[in-house]
Design a protein around this motif. Structure first.
Motif, short mmCIF file in Angstrom:
data_model
loop_
_atom_site.label_atom_id
_atom_site.label_comp_id
_atom_site.label_asym_id
_atom_site.label_seq_id
_atom_site.Cartn_x
_atom_site.Cartn_y
_atom_site.Cartn_z
N GLN A 9 0.87 -1.17 0.00
CA GLN A 9 0.00 0.00 0.00
C GLN A 9 0.91 1.22 0.00
OE1 GLN A 9 -3.56 0.32 2.64
NE2 GLN A 9 -2.50 2.05 3.55
N TYR A 40 -1.03 -1.03 -4.61
CA TYR A 40 -2.25 -0.21 -4.65
C TYR A 40 -2.08 1.04 -3.79
CZ TYR A 40 -3.48 -1.88 0.05
OH TYR A 40 -3.46 -2.15 1.40
N ASP A 41 -2.90 2.03 -4.07
CA ASP A 41 -2.92 3.30 -3.34
C ASP A 41 -3.99 3.22 -2.25
OD1 ASP A 41 -3.90 6.20 -2.90
OD2 ASP A 41 -2.11 6.48 -4.12
N PRO A 42 -3.78 3.86 -1.09
CA PRO A 42 -4.80 3.82 -0.02
C PRO A 42 -6.20 4.24 -0.49
CG PRO A 42 -2.82 4.89 0.79
CD PRO A 42 -2.59 4.63 -0.67
N LEU A 45 -8.72 1.42 -1.70
CA LEU A 45 -9.24 0.40 -0.77
C LEU A 45 -10.75 0.51 -0.68
CD1 LEU A 45 -7.01 0.45 2.46
CD2 LEU A 45 -7.42 -1.53 1.00
N ALA A 54 -8.83 -4.24 -2.91
CA ALA A 54 -7.99 -3.14 -3.41
C ALA A 54 -7.96 -3.18 -4.93
CB ALA A 54 -6.58 -3.25 -2.85
N ILE A 87 2.29 -1.54 4.67
CA ILE A 87 1.78 -0.16 4.63
C ILE A 87 2.99 0.74 4.42
CG2 ILE A 87 0.64 1.68 5.93
CD1 ILE A 87 -0.96 -0.48 7.39
N GLN A 89 2.76 3.96 2.38
CA GLN A 89 2.54 5.30 1.82
C GLN A 89 3.16 6.36 2.72
OE1 GLN A 89 -0.01 3.73 3.46
NE2 GLN A 89 -1.34 5.22 4.43
N ALA A 100 -8.01 4.30 6.12
CA ALA A 100 -7.31 3.12 5.59
C ALA A 100 -6.93 2.15 6.71
CB ALA A 100 -6.07 3.56 4.81
#
Length: 308
Positions: A9, A40-42, A45, A54, A87, A89, A100
């Motif tokens: 993420q 994937y980007d938060p 989600l 996601a 995690i 990001q 998130a």
């Protein structure tokens, strides 16, 4: 059996610098063990029919190529199909960040998430250091102008930082008390961190890596000429360095505490043997830089400890 998939993420790979990025370094290491990497980007989600989904893509990283990543396949993925979720990001700690973590809380008993979403929500990257203030330069957390004024009168040279920012952004060195600037700063950031300026920052800080309750080496980052910011994204130069006995003792204490908090991977920083109050738990950086400086590969340590 759980699929050999690691979900990351994070910010889109096109925004990452492979020369120094820790997310790419960690993903490349586990990719070499025949794991697939899903990115994937938060904001992508969702919770659909009680499943955490996601929208992202499978990706392959390759340091040998100018374009260091290749998107293999875009798709939606039920994240419980993963072996691990990282995690990674950038903060800031805002409502999207909090949402998130709540979404990922729903599956943290079904898939190993690093760092634990409940824990990174609870361990504020600046305010967690309140318990270690005896190891820090004099520091206050406030949005009270009079408290800041009194603090400035005492020290004459003060660093002010937002509590929920990252990467050296919005940090100011105050040589004079500027009421207008401070009022604007508080309106933008609410509670802020005010810290006695340590002139030895010109010689560099030390970033210490903590993995699964253990102290795993450190690097120093020397600000560019005329700057007080030791972030590499702000032009600081990394050098190889050893920890002093004092720094090692404090690092071990914090590593032990963070393990109790369910934080697997963190970065902490020292200036002139004093903890600067940043406890990086969302996406600690510097492992690739350490490897390039010393040949020590703590991406291997990360995955070995996690699998154990």
């Amino acid at each position: 059996m759980t699929n050999k998939i690691v979900a990351v993420q994070g910010n889109h790979p096109s925004k990452l610098n492979p020369i120094s990025d820790t997310s790419v370094f960690l993903a490349s290491e586990i990719q070499n063990k025949k794991y697939k990497i899903f990115y994937y980007d938060p904001k992508d989600l969702s919770v659909i029919n009680s499943k955490v989904i996601a929208s992202g893509f499978f990706i392959k990283f390759d340091y040998s190529k100018k374009k260091f990543f290749k998107i293999l396949k875009k798709q939606k993925l039920d994240l419980t199909k993963c072996k691990f979720i990282l995690i990674r990001q950038d903060p800031p700690f805002n409502l999207e960040y909090i949402s998130a973590t709540y979404i990922l809380d729903a599956i943290k008993d079904k898939v190993k998430i690093i760092n634990n979403p409940t824990s990174i929500r609870n361990v504020s990257e600046k305010l967690y250091s309140v318990r270690y203030q005896k190891y820090m330069p004099d520091t206050i957390f406030t949005q009270n102008i009079n408290e800041i004024k009194n603090f400035f009168k005492k020290y004459k040279k003060v660093i002010i930082k937002p509590i929920h920012s990252y990467s050296g952004n919005d940090i100011h060195l105050l040589n004079k008390f500027n009421l207008r600037l401070i009022n604007q700063f508080i309106r933008k950031h609410d509670h802020i961190m005010c810290q006695k300026y340590l002139p030895k920052i010109s010689k560099g800080d030390k970033r210490v890596f903590l993995i699964n309750g253990k102290v795993c080496d450190a690097i120093s980052r020397v600000p560019k000429k005329g700057s007080f910011l030791s972030n590499m994204s702000k032009g600081a130069k990394p050098i190889n360095i050893q920890l002093t006995k004092i720094e090692n003792k404090i690092s071990k204490l914090i590593a032990k505490d963070l393990k109790k908090e369910n934080i697997f991977f963190a970065g902490i920083d020292f200036i002139d043997q004093k903890l600067n109050g940043d406890i990086n738990v969302t996406s600690p950086t510097g492992l690739k830089t350490l490897y390039d400086l010393s040949g020590i590969n703590h991406a291997k340590t990360f995955w070995k400890e996690l699998k154990a």
